[in-house]
Design an enzyme around this catalytic site. Structure first.
Site, PDB file in Angstrom:
ATOM      1  N   ASP A   1       3.125  22.566  10.573  1.00  0.00           N
ATOM      2  CA  ASP A   1       4.578  22.521  10.808  1.00  0.00           C
ATOM      3  C   ASP A   1       4.921  22.860  12.256  1.00  0.00           C
ATOM      4  O   ASP A   1       5.938  22.389  12.775  1.00  0.00           O
ATOM      5  CB  ASP A   1       5.305  23.461   9.839  1.00  0.00           C
ATOM      6  CG  ASP A   1       5.442  22.836   8.452  1.00  0.00           C
ATOM      7  OD1 ASP A   1       5.623  21.606   8.372  1.00  0.00           O
ATOM      8  OD2 ASP A   1       5.352  23.579   7.460  1.00  0.00           O
TER       9      ASP A   1
ATOM     10  N   SER B   1       3.422  18.185   6.009  1.00  0.00           N
ATOM     11  CA  SER B   1       2.508  18.778   6.988  1.00  0.00           C
ATOM     12  C   SER B   1       1.054  18.468   6.638  1.00  0.00           C
ATOM     13  O   SER B   1       0.163  18.657   7.463  1.00  0.00           O
ATOM     14  CB  SER B   1       2.722  20.296   7.093  1.00  0.00           C
ATOM     15  OG  SER B   1       2.372  20.945   5.890  1.00  0.00           O
ATOM     16  N   HIS B   2       0.797  17.996   5.413  1.00  0.00           N
ATOM     17  CA  HIS B   2      -0.578  17.669   5.018  1.00  0.00           C
ATOM     18  C   HIS B   2      -0.685  16.296   4.355  1.00  0.00           C
ATOM     19  O   HIS B   2      -1.623  16.031   3.618  1.00  0.00           O
ATOM     20  CB  HIS B   2      -1.161  18.787   4.144  1.00  0.00           C
ATOM     21  CG  HIS B   2      -1.377  20.031   4.952  1.00  0.00           C
ATOM     22  ND1 HIS B   2      -0.352  20.900   5.262  1.00  0.00           N
ATOM     23  CD2 HIS B   2      -2.475  20.505   5.581  1.00  0.00           C
ATOM     24  CE1 HIS B   2      -0.812  21.871   6.028  1.00  0.00           C
ATOM     25  NE2 HIS B   2      -2.101  21.667   6.244  1.00  0.00           N
TER      26      HIS B   2
HETATM   27  P1  NDP Z   1       6.114  26.447   2.382  1.00  0.00           P
HETATM   28  O1  NDP Z   1       6.576  27.686   3.041  1.00  0.00           O
HETATM   29  O2  NDP Z   1       6.815  25.182   2.673  1.00  0.00           O
HETATM   30  O3  NDP Z   1       6.162  26.636   0.805  1.00  0.00           O
HETATM   31  C1  NDP Z   1       5.420  27.657   0.198  1.00  0.00           C
HETATM   32  C2  NDP Z   1       5.668  27.663  -1.297  1.00  0.00           C
HETATM   33  O4  NDP Z   1       6.972  28.165  -1.544  1.00  0.00           O
HETATM   34  C3  NDP Z   1       5.606  26.297  -1.955  1.00  0.00           C
HETATM   35  O5  NDP Z   1       5.031  26.428  -3.210  1.00  0.00           O
HETATM   36  C4  NDP Z   1       7.069  25.876  -2.034  1.00  0.00           C
HETATM   37  O6  NDP Z   1       7.351  24.995  -3.120  1.00  0.00           O
HETATM   38  C5  NDP Z   1       7.739  27.206  -2.265  1.00  0.00           C
HETATM   39  N1  NDP Z   1       9.096  27.279  -1.736  1.00  0.00           N
HETATM   40  C6  NDP Z   1       9.511  26.909  -0.504  1.00  0.00           C
HETATM   41  N2  NDP Z   1      10.832  27.177  -0.360  1.00  0.00           N
HETATM   42  C7  NDP Z   1      11.232  27.706  -1.539  1.00  0.00           C
HETATM   43  C8  NDP Z   1      12.486  28.184  -2.040  1.00  0.00           C
HETATM   44  N3  NDP Z   1      13.582  28.167  -1.292  1.00  0.00           N
HETATM   45  N4  NDP Z   1      12.536  28.660  -3.302  1.00  0.00           N
HETATM   46  C9  NDP Z   1      11.420  28.672  -4.080  1.00  0.00           C
HETATM   47  N5  NDP Z   1      10.224  28.247  -3.668  1.00  0.00           N
HETATM   48  C10 NDP Z   1      10.125  27.769  -2.418  1.00  0.00           C
HETATM   49  O7  NDP Z   1       4.539  26.247   2.610  1.00  0.00           O
HETATM   50  P2  NDP Z   1       3.668  26.655   3.877  1.00  0.00           P
HETATM   51  O8  NDP Z   1       4.370  26.132   5.076  1.00  0.00           O
HETATM   52  O9  NDP Z   1       3.323  28.075   3.820  1.00  0.00           O
HETATM   53  O10 NDP Z   1       2.340  25.796   3.622  1.00  0.00           O
HETATM   54  C11 NDP Z   1       2.415  24.375   3.694  1.00  0.00           C
HETATM   55  C12 NDP Z   1       1.109  23.768   3.286  1.00  0.00           C
HETATM   56  O11 NDP Z   1       0.135  23.997   4.289  1.00  0.00           O
HETATM   57  C13 NDP Z   1       0.492  24.287   1.994  1.00  0.00           C
HETATM   58  O12 NDP Z   1       0.248  23.179   1.150  1.00  0.00           O
HETATM   59  C14 NDP Z   1      -0.822  24.914   2.412  1.00  0.00           C
HETATM   60  O13 NDP Z   1      -1.873  24.794   1.485  1.00  0.00           O
HETATM   61  C15 NDP Z   1      -1.127  24.113   3.672  1.00  0.00           C
HETATM   62  N6  NDP Z   1      -2.064  24.818   4.536  1.00  0.00           N
HETATM   63  C16 NDP Z   1      -3.373  24.422   4.514  1.00  0.00           C
HETATM   64  C17 NDP Z   1      -4.311  25.093   5.278  1.00  0.00           C
HETATM   65  C18 NDP Z   1      -5.745  24.727   5.223  1.00  0.00           C
HETATM   66  O14 NDP Z   1      -6.555  25.394   5.861  1.00  0.00           O
HETATM   67  N7  NDP Z   1      -6.139  23.714   4.494  1.00  0.00           N
HETATM   68  C19 NDP Z   1      -3.915  26.206   6.143  1.00  0.00           C
HETATM   69  C20 NDP Z   1      -2.517  26.561   6.046  1.00  0.00           C
HETATM   70  C21 NDP Z   1      -1.630  25.874   5.278  1.00  0.00           C
HETATM   71  P3  NDP Z   1       7.521  23.396  -2.854  1.00  0.00           P
HETATM   72  O15 NDP Z   1       6.121  22.901  -2.586  1.00  0.00           O
HETATM   73  O16 NDP Z   1       8.103  22.839  -4.102  1.00  0.00           O
HETATM   74  O17 NDP Z   1       8.418  23.255  -1.665  1.00  0.00           O
HETATM   75  O1  PYC Z   2      -1.359  23.800   8.618  1.00  0.00           O
HETATM   76  O2  PYC Z   2      -2.233  25.743   9.154  1.00  0.00           O
HETATM   77  C1  PYC Z   2      -2.340  24.563   8.803  1.00  0.00           C
HETATM   78  C2  PYC Z   2      -3.687  24.008   8.574  1.00  0.00           C
HETATM   79  C3  PYC Z   2      -4.875  24.495   9.024  1.00  0.00           C
HETATM   80  C4  PYC Z   2      -5.853  23.644   8.560  1.00  0.00           C
HETATM   81  C5  PYC Z   2      -5.259  22.667   7.846  1.00  0.00           C
HETATM   82  N1  PYC Z   2      -3.934  22.918   7.860  1.00  0.00           N
END
Ligand code: NDP
Ligand code: PYC
Length: 345
Positions: A197, A56-57
């Protein structure tokens, strides 16, 4: 450095090694007006996400970076201004540029302060973050430090109990060293699902699990397009995720001097995608703590977690994918690679 030739693994998929992907992404950023330093920093970040399977990033974000740069919303040439404000506090004005070069500019001072004071804060403002957050914290853990970071994004999440969106997707990332193995790292959006996502699901025509978002009338929906077209996301975990999202707004925006997720207006910049907000990092030197070596203690916690049947720690999936990408190359579908090459021209 030249782009190494890819190996075709199927008619639709090709692999690139990490350096080749970094070089291609650097060319794209340079072509769209960033400085050399910004291009290198963002290319390493984005290629690292792709290599680790953080799709997703990863390269999925490149068209958004490009349209944002073309819209004039962000300054790709910004030079961050670092201010040493207290024994444990560093501020950076990112100059309406990206947050990662601001972190890079302040990093040495931040680590020096964390090691001398035991703890140090980095408050980045006037910054854009469009990436995964774990790359900002994981390197500290490789240096034996504990790091926590938060960043706020753009209004698209309805606070628990409210009617309309206000918060961003507001991720929290944490990294800690451990004695045997990769650092313990988690990185999670405080929304039920990351906005990225939702976009990927919409593109693939997939439905979302229940409880992720609402449509434009505030009704629960599993249709990602309904969320993107006038709808909104929900926090994860009801009131608990909502409280964490509120905390992120306070730390990443109020404490840094950056915008809250609802405070910026990009409507005059068609194509702008990068939230113009702030980011906070807290870095702790665990060698100042009482008791046994911290990395041994975190190893013991992991051992106990495995002992009660845990198969997967946060970060495990990324590190497995990183090892696979190292051995086999980073797989990209042919159309994506062609599009990236076109953006580099
Ligand atoms: P996920 O829900 O995919 O994962 C969240 C965390 O939980 C990760 O560390 C992941 O590890 C871990 N995890 C996932 N499934 C399991 C499991 N079954 N058991 C144990 N650990 C687990 O992430 P999000 O969808 O919440 O976020 C995705 C990305 O989006 C992040 O990198 C976040 O920084 C980015 N984001 C950026 C934003 C911005 O403004 N820049 C805004 C919002 C999100 P693993 O990585 O090993 O899968
Ligand atoms: O996936 O929510 C997100 C996000 C916001 C800004 C960058 N990624």
């Amino acid at each position: 450095m030249t782009v190494s030739p890819e190996m075709a693994v199927s008619s639709n998929t090709q692999t690139l090694d990490f350096d080749a992907l970094v070089q291609l992404l650097e060319q794209i950023f340079l072509r769209h007006g960033t400085s050399t330093e910004v291009a290198r920093t963002l290319a390493l970040n984005c290629a690292g996400a792709e290599r680790d399977g953080a799709h997703s990033h990863g390269v999925f974000r490149i068209p958004g970076y490009v349209s944002t740069l073309n819209s004039g919303w962000v300054n790709g040439q910004a030079v961050p201004v670092v201010e040493d404000v207290a024994s444990g506090f560093v501020r950076v004005d990112a100059g309406n540029g990206f947050a990662q070069p601001a972190l890079a500019a302040a990093r040495a001072l931040l680590v020096e302060k964390a090691r001398s004071a035991g703890i140090a804060v980095l408050a980045i403002r006037n910054s854009h973050h469009f990436a995964a957050l774990w790359p900002d914290v994981e390197p500290f853990a490789y240096e034996g430090l504990v790091a926590l970071s938060v960043v706020n994004s753009m209004t698209c999440v309805v606070p628990h109990g409210a009617d309309r969106p206000l918060f961003g997707t507001n991720p929290i990332a944490f990294a800690a060293p451990r004695a045997d193995g990769e650092p313990i790292v988690f990185d999670l959006a405080t929304s039920a699902i990351a906005h990225g996502d939702v976009q990927i699901a919409a593109r693939k025509g997939e439905r979302l699990p229940a409880g992720m978002g609402v449509d434009s009338l505030g009704q629960p929906t599993q249709d990602p397009k309904a969320i993107l077209e006038g709808g909104a996301l929900l926090p994860f975990g009801g009131h608990k995720g909502s409280a964490l999202s509120m905390m992120v707004e306070l730390l990443a925006a109020a404490l840094t001097g950056g915008n809250f997720s609802f405070e910026f207006d990009w409507s005059n910049h068609p194509g702008a995608k990068t939230p113009w907000t702030g980011q906070l990092l807290i870095v702790i030197d665990p060698s100042k703590a009482a008791g046994q070596n911290f990395a041994e203690r975190s190893q013991e916690l992991v051992r106990q977690m495995h002992g009660v049947g845990l198969k997967r720690l946060p970060g495990d999936r990324r590190h497995q994918q990183r090892a696979k990408s190292g051995a086999q190359g980073i797989a990209l579908d042919a159309e994506t690679l062609a599009n990236l090459r076109a953006l580099a021209q």
